[in-house]
Write an enzyme that holds these catalytic residues in place. Sequence first.
Site, PDB file in Angstrom:
ATOM      1  N   SER A  94       0.822  -1.221   0.000  1.00 16.13           N
ATOM      2  CA  SER A  94       0.000   0.000   0.000  1.00 16.13           C
ATOM      3  C   SER A  94       0.854   1.268   0.000  1.00 16.13           C
ATOM      4  O   SER A  94       1.672   1.485   0.896  1.00 16.13           O
ATOM      5  CB  SER A  94      -0.902  -0.027   1.246  1.00 16.13           C
ATOM      6  OG  SER A  94      -1.192   1.283   1.703  1.00 16.13           O
ATOM      7  N   TRP A 130      -7.862   5.848   9.727  1.00 10.28           N
ATOM      8  CA  TRP A 130      -7.531   5.285   8.417  1.00 10.28           C
ATOM      9  C   TRP A 130      -6.811   6.341   7.586  1.00 10.28           C
ATOM     10  O   TRP A 130      -7.396   7.382   7.266  1.00 10.28           O
ATOM     11  CB  TRP A 130      -8.820   4.840   7.710  1.00 10.28           C
ATOM     12  CG  TRP A 130      -8.648   4.427   6.288  1.00 10.28           C
ATOM     13  CD1 TRP A 130      -7.708   3.568   5.780  1.00 10.28           C
ATOM     14  CD2 TRP A 130      -9.444   4.850   5.179  1.00 10.28           C
ATOM     15  NE1 TRP A 130      -7.877   3.435   4.428  1.00 10.28           N
ATOM     16  CE2 TRP A 130      -8.934   4.203   4.030  1.00 10.28           C
ATOM     17  CE3 TRP A 130     -10.545   5.700   5.039  1.00 10.28           C
ATOM     18  CZ2 TRP A 130      -9.478   4.392   2.766  1.00 10.28           C
ATOM     19  CZ3 TRP A 130     -11.087   5.891   3.780  1.00 10.28           C
ATOM     20  CH2 TRP A 130     -10.562   5.236   2.654  1.00 10.28           C
ATOM     21  N   GLY A 131      -5.549   6.073   7.272  1.00  5.95           N
ATOM     22  CA  GLY A 131      -4.821   6.945   6.354  1.00  5.95           C
ATOM     23  C   GLY A 131      -3.822   7.855   7.036  1.00  5.95           C
ATOM     24  O   GLY A 131      -4.032   8.315   8.151  1.00  5.95           O
ATOM     25  N   ASN A 132      -2.730   8.142   6.313  1.00  6.39           N
ATOM     26  CA  ASN A 132      -1.743   9.100   6.826  1.00  6.39           C
ATOM     27  C   ASN A 132      -2.363  10.478   6.990  1.00  6.39           C
ATOM     28  O   ASN A 132      -1.871  11.301   7.765  1.00  6.39           O
ATOM     29  CB  ASN A 132      -0.524   9.174   5.895  1.00  6.39           C
ATOM     30  CG  ASN A 132      -0.865   9.794   4.549  1.00  6.39           C
ATOM     31  OD1 ASN A 132      -1.722   9.264   3.833  1.00  6.39           O
ATOM     32  ND2 ASN A 132      -0.248  10.899   4.218  1.00  6.39           N
ATOM     33  N   ASP A 133      -3.481  10.722   6.281  1.00  2.00           N
ATOM     34  CA  ASP A 133      -4.145  12.028   6.390  1.00  2.00           C
ATOM     35  C   ASP A 133      -4.863  12.209   7.725  1.00  2.00           C
ATOM     36  O   ASP A 133      -5.424  13.288   7.970  1.00  2.00           O
ATOM     37  CB  ASP A 133      -5.102  12.237   5.213  1.00  2.00           C
ATOM     38  CG  ASP A 133      -5.969  11.019   4.943  1.00  2.00           C
ATOM     39  OD1 ASP A 133      -6.214  10.235   5.872  1.00  2.00           O
ATOM     40  OD2 ASP A 133      -6.405  10.843   3.784  1.00  2.00           O
TER      41      ASP A 133
END
Lengths: 198, 198
Positions: A14, A181-184
């Site tokens: 990913s 969920w997510g680097n954001d």
Amino acid sequence: MRERTIEFFWDSASPYTYLAATQIETLAARHGAAVVWKPFLLGKAFEATGNRPPATIPAKGKYLFQDLQLWARYYGVPLRFPSVFPVASLTSLRIACALPDADVGVWARAVMTAYWTRDQDIGQPEVLKNVIGELGWDADALLARAQDPAVKDKLRANTDEAIARGVFGAPTFFIGHHMFWGNDRFVLMEAVLAGRLG
Amino acid sequence: MRERTIEFFWDSASPYTYLAATQIETLAARHGAAVVWKPFLLGKAFEATGNRPPATIPAKGKYLFQDLQLWARYYGVPLRFPSVFPVASLTSLRIACALPDADVGVWARAVMTAYWTRDQDIGQPEVLKNVIGELGWDADALLARAQDPAVKDKLRANTDEAIARGVFGAPTFFIGHHMFWGNDRFVLMEAVLAGRLG
């Protein structure tokens, strides 16, 4: 009491997980937190939840490709989209399950650097051997250990745990009862770690 | 020369668009930038691109519901998930297209506040009349203008433009040649506006 542990469910296939992996230890250190690196099979989570890789929508795929490059520049890290994509990440994840806990993050970063910055096909045992060798570890012994039934079971158990806890994509983080969920979501994770969001 | 315009494609039916709408003017002001509020029909962008509302994946829907609440607390804004969801946002968007440019952002924030914090069904003309009245505008005249063919055409044109430029979800922002999907891209948008990312 503030949470001091970040559980990080990662799959080397990913791209956003690679980006997150370049930042997470620095983020954790800023807050005196520890990262627990948990390899899992993202493809199984897609299957179990009915989710699909985002690039299956062409307009989204086109955007995400540019978005990844922008995050990489924002973080100041290299990113080169691999010629083999998606990649067979299974063995790289089993190797993670064969390592002592303290080495899992080191391995995750090394194998994702090989795949996401040097265009090396980490589905190939010879490539994995090289990456292991660069870390100064015994490649033949580790590759053999990665085939132990107990090691395979550990990866299955991590994947089942992820799905049971609601994971449908990668990277996914847990801090206490919060899932991210997510680097954001780093901004929210930092607010939780700093005690500004309970 | 640094870009000084943020184009903001919004549909009042989208919760992350509401969150973004509460923050975007402050963000723009920090960088001396102007926001151009562009109403469009998100449902048409879903149709055109093959994308689907995220909550159609149950595990994702469950996560996003918690995620929205966390962002709202992070921003310090109210959020109450509406009892009517999804909502028929068409008339609210046509009203936006009937307003002078300077009033579109005012309207967007007012109608999304009604829907996303007061559980008012903005698909109902009576509800829209109240929201318009609270702004001190002539509700009957504006609702009539919203049915003008030229106004309907403007919403169609905005939607076609969004799809042609690669929009597949909401909120979507453009700063120069960069497209950003989601309030979670604010960190990248600020870096671009500050001249740290070209």
